[in-house]
Every structure is written in C-alpha cells, then in structure tokens.
Design a protein around this motif. Sequence first.
Motif, mmCIF file in Angstrom:
data_model
loop_
_atom_site.group_PDB
_atom_site.id
_atom_site.type_symbol
_atom_site.label_atom_id
_atom_site.label_comp_id
_atom_site.label_asym_id
_atom_site.label_seq_id
_atom_site.Cartn_x
_atom_site.Cartn_y
_atom_site.Cartn_z
ATOM 1 N N ALA A 12 19.532 9.356 -60.165
ATOM 2 C CA ALA A 12 19.669 8.182 -59.313
ATOM 3 C C ALA A 12 18.327 7.455 -59.390
ATOM 4 O O ALA A 12 17.278 8.092 -59.386
ATOM 5 C CB ALA A 12 19.975 8.583 -57.878
ATOM 6 N N ALA A 13 18.366 6.130 -59.495
ATOM 7 C CA ALA A 13 17.123 5.378 -59.694
ATOM 8 C C ALA A 13 17.130 4.072 -58.919
ATOM 9 O O ALA A 13 18.185 3.546 -58.560
ATOM 10 C CB ALA A 13 16.917 5.093 -61.175
ATOM 11 N N SER A 14 15.926 3.537 -58.706
ATOM 12 C CA SER A 14 15.766 2.313 -57.921
ATOM 13 C C SER A 14 16.052 1.040 -58.713
ATOM 14 O O SER A 14 16.311 0.007 -58.114
ATOM 15 C CB SER A 14 14.353 2.250 -57.335
ATOM 16 N N SER A 15 15.974 1.094 -60.030
ATOM 17 C CA SER A 15 16.292 -0.096 -60.827
ATOM 18 C C SER A 15 16.957 0.323 -62.133
ATOM 19 O O SER A 15 17.066 1.502 -62.442
ATOM 20 C CB SER A 15 15.041 -0.940 -61.091
ATOM 21 N N THR A 16 17.383 -0.670 -62.887
ATOM 22 C CA THR A 16 18.167 -0.409 -64.089
ATOM 23 C C THR A 16 17.771 -1.354 -65.215
ATOM 24 O O THR A 16 17.174 -2.401 -64.970
ATOM 25 C CB THR A 16 19.671 -0.552 -63.769
ATOM 26 N N TRP A 17 18.081 -0.964 -66.421
ATOM 27 C CA TRP A 17 17.912 -1.814 -67.594
ATOM 28 C C TRP A 17 19.019 -1.436 -68.583
ATOM 29 O O TRP A 17 19.688 -0.420 -68.420
ATOM 30 C CB TRP A 17 16.524 -1.677 -68.212
ATOM 31 N N HIS A 18 19.242 -2.257 -69.594
ATOM 32 C CA HIS A 18 20.274 -1.985 -70.595
ATOM 33 C C HIS A 18 19.619 -1.742 -71.947
ATOM 34 O O HIS A 18 18.754 -2.518 -72.365
ATOM 35 C CB HIS A 18 21.267 -3.150 -70.681
ATOM 36 N N ASP A 19 20.041 -0.667 -72.609
ATOM 37 C CA ASP A 19 19.467 -0.331 -73.912
ATOM 38 C C ASP A 19 20.109 -1.189 -75.006
ATOM 39 O O ASP A 19 20.887 -2.108 -74.723
ATOM 40 C CB ASP A 19 19.607 1.165 -74.204
ATOM 41 N N ALA A 20 19.792 -0.902 -76.274
ATOM 42 C CA ALA A 20 20.282 -1.693 -77.400
ATOM 43 C C ALA A 20 21.803 -1.660 -77.516
ATOM 44 O O ALA A 20 22.416 -2.597 -78.025
ATOM 45 C CB ALA A 20 19.656 -1.197 -78.695
ATOM 46 N N ASN A 22 23.762 -1.691 -74.969
ATOM 47 C CA ASN A 22 24.199 -2.282 -73.705
ATOM 48 C C ASN A 22 24.685 -1.223 -72.710
ATOM 49 O O ASN A 22 25.588 -1.462 -71.928
ATOM 50 C CB ASN A 22 25.264 -3.357 -73.931
ATOM 51 N N VAL A 23 24.066 -0.041 -72.758
ATOM 52 C CA VAL A 23 24.360 1.026 -71.806
ATOM 53 C C VAL A 23 23.322 0.973 -70.693
ATOM 54 O O VAL A 23 22.125 0.867 -70.960
ATOM 55 C CB VAL A 23 24.339 2.411 -72.494
ATOM 56 N N ARG A 24 23.779 1.035 -69.465
ATOM 57 C CA ARG A 24 22.905 0.983 -68.295
ATOM 58 C C ARG A 24 22.045 2.234 -68.232
ATOM 59 O O ARG A 24 22.542 3.357 -68.310
ATOM 60 C CB ARG A 24 23.779 0.871 -67.041
ATOM 61 N N GLN A 25 20.718 2.060 -68.086
ATOM 62 C CA GLN A 25 19.767 3.163 -68.057
ATOM 63 C C GLN A 25 18.884 3.056 -66.806
ATOM 64 O O GLN A 25 18.644 1.967 -66.311
ATOM 65 C CB GLN A 25 18.879 3.142 -69.308
ATOM 66 N N PRO A 26 18.377 4.195 -66.305
ATOM 67 C CA PRO A 26 17.545 4.170 -65.103
ATOM 68 C C PRO A 26 16.103 3.757 -65.381
ATOM 69 O O PRO A 26 15.581 3.961 -66.475
ATOM 70 C CB PRO A 26 17.596 5.625 -64.623
ATOM 71 N N SER A 27 15.460 3.193 -64.371
ATOM 72 C CA SER A 27 14.021 2.908 -64.414
ATOM 73 C C SER A 27 13.529 2.842 -62.973
ATOM 74 O O SER A 27 14.296 2.969 -62.036
ATOM 75 C CB SER A 27 13.733 1.605 -65.168
ATOM 76 N N GLY A 28 12.244 2.650 -62.812
ATOM 77 C CA GLY A 28 11.667 2.622 -61.471
ATOM 78 C C GLY A 28 11.520 4.026 -60.915
ATOM 79 O O GLY A 28 11.192 4.962 -61.638
ATOM 80 N N ASP A 29 11.764 4.192 -59.613
ATOM 81 C CA ASP A 29 11.705 5.508 -58.973
ATOM 82 C C ASP A 29 12.957 6.283 -59.340
ATOM 83 O O ASP A 29 14.073 5.853 -59.031
ATOM 84 C CB ASP A 29 11.608 5.372 -57.456
ATOM 85 N N VAL A 30 12.778 7.419 -59.992
ATOM 86 C CA VAL A 30 13.906 8.199 -60.511
ATOM 87 C C VAL A 30 13.973 9.539 -59.782
ATOM 88 O O VAL A 30 12.967 10.232 -59.653
ATOM 89 C CB VAL A 30 13.767 8.409 -62.038
#
Length: 103
Positions: A12-20, A22-30
């Motif tokens: 579970a994470a505080s923010s998200t980004w999309h990889d190449a 287009n899969v949602r990945q965690p970032s921030g506080d994990v």
Amino acid sequence: MSASQRGMPSVAASSTWHDADNVRQPSGDVHAWWPGTNQTMCGTPLSRARLDRFPHVLWADAVWVEGTAEPGAPVMALCRRCAAAARPRRTGTSHGRRSARRP
C-alpha cells in the motif's frame, strides 16, 4: 489465518506512477499490507492515511526495487516498522542462545 497460510504481503502506498507497460506502480511512502485487511502491518489505517492498495505488487518486490533503484526512478520510502513486521521469523527455540547448564 496465519501469516504462513497467507503467503507474502502486498503493498500500500501514498502515491502512484505508471511504468512503460502502463501498469500502476507504488511510490512515496510504501507499507506492507495483507490483502483483505484495512490496515498495514505497522497498524496504519489505509483509508485514514489515504494509502492506495497494490495487490499485484508484493512487499518483497518493493524492497528489491527500492534497493536497486536507478537515479531518476520514482522515490519509494519503505516503512521501517512494516519492514520489521514482514521480516521472516527465526525457526527453532534456541534463537542462537546457549544453555546456562553445561553437560
């Protein structure tokens, strides 16, 4: 259900980004999180902390990615308390201690 029956915790994470891909990945506080529960392994409530669930990302994978991240990659700050709670337990009863009695 015990931890060994559940398998590995997810993320579970505080923010998200999309990889190449287009899969949602965690970032921030994990944090480590057991799917099906409403709190992280350190006791943080998911909804109050506004943490997104990533059931497709295992905690062990997040630890590996954080340790091998390249410069410019999204920043992940792993929760130390979750890391301690997710660490495998020792087996056996001695835990490396020696008996006080000598044979």
